[in-house]
Design an enzyme around this catalytic site. Structure first.
Site, PDB file in Angstrom:
ATOM      1  N   LYS A 179       0.850  -1.204   0.000  1.00 29.45           N
ATOM      2  CA  LYS A 179       0.000   0.000   0.000  1.00 29.45           C
ATOM      3  C   LYS A 179       0.887   1.256   0.000  1.00 29.45           C
ATOM      4  CE  LYS A 179      -3.417  -2.677   2.454  1.00 29.45           C
ATOM      5  NZ  LYS A 179      -4.819  -2.711   2.774  1.00 29.45           N
TER       6      LYS A 179
ATOM      7  N   HIS B  50      -8.141  -2.398  -6.816  1.00 28.87           N
ATOM      8  CA  HIS B  50      -8.181  -2.586  -5.360  1.00 28.87           C
ATOM      9  C   HIS B  50      -9.304  -1.727  -4.778  1.00 28.87           C
ATOM     10  CE1 HIS B  50      -6.974  -2.745  -1.170  1.00 28.87           C
ATOM     11  NE2 HIS B  50      -6.162  -3.743  -1.479  1.00 28.87           N
TER      12      HIS B  50
ATOM     13  N   GLU C 210      -9.468  -0.003  -2.216  1.00 30.94           N
ATOM     14  CA  GLU C 210      -9.019   1.308  -1.716  1.00 30.94           C
ATOM     15  C   GLU C 210      -8.916   2.321  -2.855  1.00 30.94           C
ATOM     16  OE1 GLU C 210      -5.547  -0.079   0.367  1.00 30.94           O
ATOM     17  OE2 GLU C 210      -6.796  -1.009   1.910  1.00 30.94           O
TER      18      GLU C 210
HETATM   19  C1  PEP Z   1      -4.789  -5.795   0.878  1.00 36.23           C
HETATM   20  O1  PEP Z   1      -3.837  -5.041   0.956  1.00 36.23           O
HETATM   21  O2  PEP Z   1      -5.360  -5.988  -0.204  1.00 36.23           O
HETATM   22  C2  PEP Z   1      -5.263  -6.454   2.097  1.00 36.23           C
HETATM   23  C3  PEP Z   1      -6.120  -7.442   1.990  1.00 36.23           C
HETATM   24  O3  PEP Z   1      -4.774  -5.980   3.289  1.00 36.23           O
HETATM   25  P1  PEP Z   1      -4.773  -6.732   4.718  1.00 36.23           P
HETATM   26  O4  PEP Z   1      -4.058  -8.045   4.506  1.00 36.23           O
HETATM   27  O5  PEP Z   1      -4.024  -5.811   5.622  1.00 36.23           O
HETATM   28  O6  PEP Z   1      -6.187  -6.953   5.122  1.00 36.23           O
END
Ligand code: PEP
Length: 217
Positions: A11, A92, A94
């Site tokens: 991220k 994604h 996000e």
């Molecule tokens: C992701 O970054 O897509 C994710 C699923 O993060 P996490 O493993 O922190 O839930």
């Protein structure tokens, strides 16, 4: 599952110095296919370091411009990424949530990535999200499980992933959402689940190495 795909998503984390330190401390011997999806600023230094250390880590970007070269201030396009990485994550949740990315825009990104020969992990939040043609891997990531410490059950993840495979004919589908060293085996031991996409658990090199080791049990 003999060779799970383990794709770490950093991220918006880490400076160049921190990324170099991570790599120095990342020690694992594995048959898994290991990938790291990192901020654009880290692609070049990580590529050099991974080559220098002869590590089997495939690099990817976390986003790609929907446009070619040109007057798109701030965008990083597929041709630029392809110089430094072989993979890209598109869609994604996000990006959809914080950057307003729509299915139409994501389809344009897939076209751009394909045109330049990038391989794509396309994220879907459930089995009803449309998947553009040409993606290589799909990641099933329920929004409520991302970064919350609450993972989906392996049973449900396996069912959703089987439904995604039946619908899309994409043969490689992985699970993401609070994957840890403790729960990774419960996912990858399922016939339908081809690997995992850990976010938080990829930030620490020892934890990520442990997660990879646990995925082989
Ligand atoms: C992701 O970054 O897509 C994710 C699923 O993060 P996490 O493993 O922190 O839930």
């Amino acid at each position: 599952m003999s060779k799970p795909l383990i794709a770490g998503n950093w991220k918006s984390n880490k400076t160049v110095g921190e990324a170099m330190e991570w790599l120095q401390n990342f020690k694992v011997v594995t048959t898994a296919q290991v990938m790291l999806f990192v901020p654009f600023t880290l692609l070049h230094p990580l590529k050099k370091k991974i080559e220098g250390l002869h590590l089997s880590i495939e690099l990817g970007a976390q986003d790609v411009s929907p446009f070619d070269d040109g007057a798109y201030t701030g965008a990083v396009n597929a041709r630029q990424i392809k110089e430094l990485a072989d993979w890209v994550i598109i869609g994604h949740s996000e990006r959809r949530q914080h950057f307003g990315e729509t299915d139409a825009m994501l389809a344009q990104k897939v076209d751009q990535a394909k045109k330049e020969g990038l391989q794509i992990i396309y994220c879907v939040q459930d089995e009803n999200i449309p998947v553009p043609l040409g993606v290589d891997v799909i990641a099933y990531e329920p929004v409520w499980a991302i970064g919350t410490g609450k993972s989906d059950s392996p049973e449900n993840a396996s069912e959703v992933i089987s439904a995604i495979k039946a619908k899309t004919h994409v043969s490689s589908v992985i699970y993401g959402g609070s994957v840890t060293p403790e729960n990774v085996a419960s996912f990858v031991s399922r016939e339908a689940i081809d690997g995992v996409l850990p976010g938080g658990a990829s930030l620490d090199p020892e934890k990520f190495a442990n997660l990879i080791l646990c995925s082989q049990k």
